[in-house]
Design a protein around this motif. Structure first.
Motif, PDB file in Angstrom:
ATOM      1  N   ASP A 206      -6.500   2.831 -12.070  1.00 27.06           N
ATOM      2  CA  ASP A 206      -6.156   2.424 -10.703  1.00 27.06           C
ATOM      3  C   ASP A 206      -5.974   0.920 -10.572  1.00 27.06           C
ATOM      4  O   ASP A 206      -5.204   0.448  -9.732  1.00 27.06           O
ATOM      5  N   LYS A 207      -6.690   0.130 -11.392  1.00 25.18           N
ATOM      6  CA  LYS A 207      -6.634  -1.326 -11.260  1.00 25.18           C
ATOM      7  C   LYS A 207      -5.254  -1.881 -11.599  1.00 25.18           C
ATOM      8  O   LYS A 207      -4.961  -3.034 -11.303  1.00 25.18           O
ATOM      9  N   ARG A 208      -4.383  -1.069 -12.222  1.00 24.98           N
ATOM     10  CA  ARG A 208      -3.007  -1.520 -12.460  1.00 24.98           C
ATOM     11  C   ARG A 208      -2.192  -1.543 -11.161  1.00 24.98           C
ATOM     12  O   ARG A 208      -1.088  -2.082 -11.141  1.00 24.98           O
ATOM     13  N   LEU A 209      -2.710  -0.915 -10.110  1.00 21.47           N
ATOM     14  CA  LEU A 209      -1.986  -0.817  -8.849  1.00 21.47           C
ATOM     15  C   LEU A 209      -2.661  -1.669  -7.781  1.00 21.47           C
ATOM     16  O   LEU A 209      -3.852  -1.966  -7.877  1.00 21.47           O
ATOM     17  N   PRO A 210      -1.920  -2.042  -6.728  1.00 20.64           N
ATOM     18  CA  PRO A 210      -2.549  -2.766  -5.616  1.00 20.64           C
ATOM     19  C   PRO A 210      -3.681  -1.940  -5.016  1.00 20.64           C
ATOM     20  O   PRO A 210      -3.677  -0.702  -5.085  1.00 20.64           O
ATOM     21  N   ALA A 211      -4.636  -2.619  -4.391  1.00 23.33           N
ATOM     22  CA  ALA A 211      -5.839  -1.947  -3.878  1.00 23.33           C
ATOM     23  C   ALA A 211      -5.500  -0.850  -2.877  1.00 23.33           C
ATOM     24  O   ALA A 211      -6.210   0.149  -2.794  1.00 23.33           O
ATOM     25  N   ASN A 212      -4.424  -1.008  -2.110  1.00 24.87           N
ATOM     26  CA  ASN A 212      -4.089   0.001  -1.087  1.00 24.87           C
ATOM     27  C   ASN A 212      -3.149   1.079  -1.615  1.00 24.87           C
ATOM     28  O   ASN A 212      -2.614   1.875  -0.852  1.00 24.87           O
ATOM     29  N   ARG A 213      -2.922   1.115  -2.932  1.00 19.99           N
ATOM     30  CA  ARG A 213      -2.020   2.124  -3.506  1.00 19.99           C
ATOM     31  C   ARG A 213      -2.627   2.738  -4.768  1.00 19.99           C
ATOM     32  O   ARG A 213      -1.926   3.020  -5.720  1.00 19.99           O
ATOM     33  N   LEU A 249      -2.776   8.468 -17.170  1.00 22.02           N
ATOM     34  CA  LEU A 249      -3.074   7.765 -18.418  1.00 22.02           C
ATOM     35  C   LEU A 249      -1.803   7.366 -19.162  1.00 22.02           C
ATOM     36  O   LEU A 249      -1.722   6.294 -19.758  1.00 22.02           O
ATOM     37  N   GLY A 250      -0.807   8.205 -19.136  1.00 19.34           N
ATOM     38  CA  GLY A 250       0.446   7.921 -19.840  1.00 19.34           C
ATOM     39  C   GLY A 250       1.239   6.771 -19.268  1.00 19.34           C
ATOM     40  O   GLY A 250       2.241   6.346 -19.845  1.00 19.34           O
ATOM     41  N   LYS A 251       0.807   6.227 -18.108  1.00 15.39           N
ATOM     42  CA  LYS A 251       1.515   5.097 -17.486  1.00 15.39           C
ATOM     43  C   LYS A 251       0.882   3.751 -17.799  1.00 15.39           C
ATOM     44  O   LYS A 251       1.395   2.718 -17.368  1.00 15.39           O
ATOM     45  N   ILE A 259       5.330   0.591 -12.831  1.00 14.50           N
ATOM     46  CA  ILE A 259       4.165   1.372 -12.380  1.00 14.50           C
ATOM     47  C   ILE A 259       4.016   1.349 -10.867  1.00 14.50           C
ATOM     48  O   ILE A 259       3.432   2.261 -10.280  1.00 14.50           O
ATOM     49  N   THR A 260       4.553   0.318 -10.200  1.00 14.80           N
ATOM     50  CA  THR A 260       4.430   0.243  -8.735  1.00 14.80           C
ATOM     51  C   THR A 260       5.676   0.748  -8.018  1.00 14.80           C
ATOM     52  O   THR A 260       5.665   0.873  -6.798  1.00 14.80           O
ATOM     53  N   ALA A 261       6.745   1.068  -8.739  1.00 16.50           N
ATOM     54  CA  ALA A 261       7.995   1.483  -8.111  1.00 16.50           C
ATOM     55  C   ALA A 261       7.928   2.949  -7.690  1.00 16.50           C
ATOM     56  O   ALA A 261       7.410   3.781  -8.422  1.00 16.50           O
ATOM     57  N   PRO A 262       8.436   3.301  -6.505  1.00 14.04           N
ATOM     58  CA  PRO A 262       8.531   4.720  -6.124  1.00 14.04           C
ATOM     59  C   PRO A 262       9.390   5.464  -7.137  1.00 14.04           C
ATOM     60  O   PRO A 262      10.432   4.961  -7.582  1.00 14.04           O
ATOM     61  N   SER A 263       8.999   6.674  -7.493  1.00 17.90           N
ATOM     62  CA  SER A 263       9.690   7.386  -8.567  1.00 17.90           C
ATOM     63  C   SER A 263      11.130   7.722  -8.212  1.00 17.90           C
ATOM     64  O   SER A 263      11.966   7.868  -9.102  1.00 17.90           O
ATOM     65  N   ASP A 264      11.457   7.853  -6.914  1.00 18.36           N
ATOM     66  CA  ASP A 264      12.834   8.167  -6.533  1.00 18.36           C
ATOM     67  C   ASP A 264      13.778   6.972  -6.620  1.00 18.36           C
ATOM     68  O   ASP A 264      14.990   7.131  -6.464  1.00 18.36           O
ATOM     69  N   LEU A 265      13.244   5.772  -6.856  1.00 17.62           N
ATOM     70  CA  LEU A 265      14.094   4.585  -6.895  1.00 17.62           C
ATOM     71  C   LEU A 265      14.240   4.016  -8.306  1.00 17.62           C
ATOM     72  O   LEU A 265      14.710   2.898  -8.480  1.00 17.62           O
ATOM     73  N   LEU A 266      13.848   4.757  -9.320  1.00 18.74           N
ATOM     74  CA  LEU A 266      13.896   4.241 -10.683  1.00 18.74           C
ATOM     75  C   LEU A 266      15.328   4.225 -11.215  1.00 18.74           C
ATOM     76  O   LEU A 266      16.153   5.080 -10.873  1.00 18.74           O
ATOM     77  N   SER A 267      15.592   3.246 -12.092  1.00 20.20           N
ATOM     78  CA  SER A 267      16.884   3.211 -12.769  1.00 20.20           C
ATOM     79  C   SER A 267      16.948   4.324 -13.804  1.00 20.20           C
ATOM     80  O   SER A 267      15.957   5.007 -14.088  1.00 20.20           O
ATOM     81  N   ARG A 268      18.122   4.506 -14.410  1.00 17.72           N
ATOM     82  CA  ARG A 268      18.288   5.582 -15.392  1.00 17.72           C
ATOM     83  C   ARG A 268      17.321   5.400 -16.556  1.00 17.72           C
ATOM     84  O   ARG A 268      16.635   6.350 -16.969  1.00 17.72           O
ATOM     85  N   GLN A 336       1.859   9.748   0.410  1.00 15.66           N
ATOM     86  CA  GLN A 336       1.256   8.893   1.433  1.00 15.66           C
ATOM     87  C   GLN A 336       1.075   7.458   0.949  1.00 15.66           C
ATOM     88  O   GLN A 336       1.017   6.522   1.754  1.00 15.66           O
ATOM     89  N   PHE A 337       1.005   7.248  -0.368  1.00 12.01           N
ATOM     90  CA  PHE A 337       0.824   5.906  -0.923  1.00 12.01           C
ATOM     91  C   PHE A 337       2.147   5.221  -1.253  1.00 12.01           C
ATOM     92  O   PHE A 337       2.168   4.105  -1.758  1.00 12.01           O
TER      93      PHE A 337
END
Length: 457
Positions: A206-213, A249-251, A259-268, A336-337
């Protein structure tokens, strides 16, 4: 709703300094290839062309890690590794095997209890990574054994001191007793069950992400609530909790922007990495037998009910039950995050999305049960229970039992569910709380003491 994922090298501990490796193969060209792959690594390399020669070298000098080919004239690889296990159990054992050497691989796993097997031809980067991980594992085991030895030694010294000098060193005794308690606590932490261990790793992920996400703690709470609500057996509950703690774990090796990007907005290219993360998570846990079932749940938690998911395109009830439950919890929290779509999805809209996709992404029956729990029993994920008290640190008493995990604001696990509170733990918790930023106060969930739940007669 998307299903994606990444692979990269996981973070591992630094290998043993000046580690000694023994490479065993009857073919000189294989030995040369191994030496070439490892020539820039900080290892002392020794080679042997037969099992007998390898055993002789082991008796002369000892090694931290042995890599042996499966098929060799005379003593084969599995027999050699089984012999090394008997002579030096601490030596890490790795088997090089061809795709057709199934019998040899099974024998090595059963008799030699090998750390890993590597198929030929190998990938150079993967081989180097496996060796670094194996040596880091050995280093952590050495530290654990050293701490156990220190604990026993200091406890014995304390007993001797108390029995011979109790009256003369009364003031010193209190200090030593506190030290012994801390060592006792450290020793107990080393022996915690795998469920607690995985939740510690979860807080690190979790520490790889911002505290609110940071989704892991919420996902763990949600799957535990579902398991309790539907009275799943203890084994399934534990496997679900461990999978919920480690599903990301795989991330770990992803860059921050991925790691912080929404999955629907990823490049190819990012999507290609994303699609690998369930398998990478499973692979990282393969060597840990108690996590085998949790690893299987992690592998399949991005499958879809309609058969168009990853990684194996399983359909319907071919998807493991735990994976079907975990996917619902992960999607509900990550929506929600803001980890799936570009914007954060309000809780009510997340419920509507799950309803909309109940027979495409999710098992429809389990989706209905999940939503029933979320709506009626767990309106804020943490469902209310009259047998659980919500307290601050000032109202804690020795003997109370934690009903839920307690995390610091940094995401570090402080107390695990089921922990019995002592005066020492309560004092230390209060000290930790004083060091929290912005005067943050802890909220603790504890089981109501039995005397408070008894009905008056």
């Amino acid at each position: 709703m998307s299903d994606k994922f990444p692979s990269s090298e996981p973070v591992a501990e630094s290998p043993l300094p000046s580690a000694k490796l023994l490479l065993v193969d009857d073919e000189d060209n294989i030995l040369r290839s191994l030496q070439r792959v490892l020539r820039k690594e900080p290892y002392e390399l020794t080679t042997a062309t037969s099992g007998d020669q390898a055993i002789g070298l082991m008796e002369e000098q000892g090694f931290d890690l042995v890599i042996s080919d499966a098929r060799m004239p005379g003593m084969d690889g599995p027999t050699l590794l089984a012999t090394i296990k008997k002579k030096d159990p601490s030596c890490i054992r790795i088997l090089l095997t061809g795709y057709a050497d199934i019998d040899s691989t099974v024998k090595a796993i059963n008799d030699g209890q090998i750390y890993r097997y590597i198929s030929k031809p190998w990938n150079d980067d993967e081989l180097r990574l496996i060796i670094r991980q194996a040596l880091a594992f050995k280093q952590s085991e050495r530290r654990r054994l050293a701490l156990e030895k220190l604990t026993r030694k200091q406890n014995q010294e304390l007993q001797e001191l108390n029995s011979t000098l109790e009256q003369k060193v009364r003031a010193r005794t209190e200090e030593l007793r506190e030290t012994a308690d801390m060592l006792d606590l450290a020793y107990q932490e080393l022996r915690k069950n795998y469920v607690t261990t995985t939740e510690v790793f979860s807080s690190l992920i979790d520490k790889r992400l911002p505290a609110n996400r940071q989704p892991n703690a919420k996902v763990i709470t949600l799957v535990r609530a579902f398991a309790a609500y539907h009275k799943l057996d203890e084994e399934m509950t534990q496997n679900l909790a461990m999978a919920a703690a480690l599903y990301n774990l795989g991330k770990l090796s992803w860059p921050d922007e991925l790691i912080t990007a929404p999955s629907d907005l990823l490049s190819r290219d990012q999507k290609l990495e994303y699609l690998k993360y369930p398998v990478v998570g499973e692979q990282l846990l393969m060597a840990l037998e108690p996590l085998r079932d949790a690893a299987k749940i992690i592998r399949h938690h991005q499958e879809k009910w309609n058969g168009y998911g990853i990684p194996d395109r399983l359909e319907g009830k071919d998807i493991p039950l735990g994976a079907r439950i975990l996917r619902l919890a992960v999607d509900f929290i990550e929506l929600q995050f803001g980890l799936i779509l570009e914007r954060r999805v309000p809780r009510d809209n997340a419920i509507k999305l799950i309803k909309r996709y109940r027979d495409r992404l999710y098992d429809p029956d389990i989706a209905d049960q999940f939503l029933e729990m979320v709506i009626e029993i767990a309106p804020d994920v943490d469902h209310e229970n009259p047998d659980i008290l919500v307290l601050d640190t000032l109202r804690l008493k020795p003997g109370m039992v934690m009903a839920r995990n307690l995390y610091a604001t940094s995401g570090m696990l402080l107390l695990n569910e089921g922990k019995v509170l002592s005066s020492l733990l309560i004092d230390k918790l209060a000290a930790f709380e004083k060091g929290e930023p912005d005067g943050h106060r802890y909220t603790l969930y504890v089981h109501r003491p039995e005397e408070e739940t008894e009905t008056p007669t």
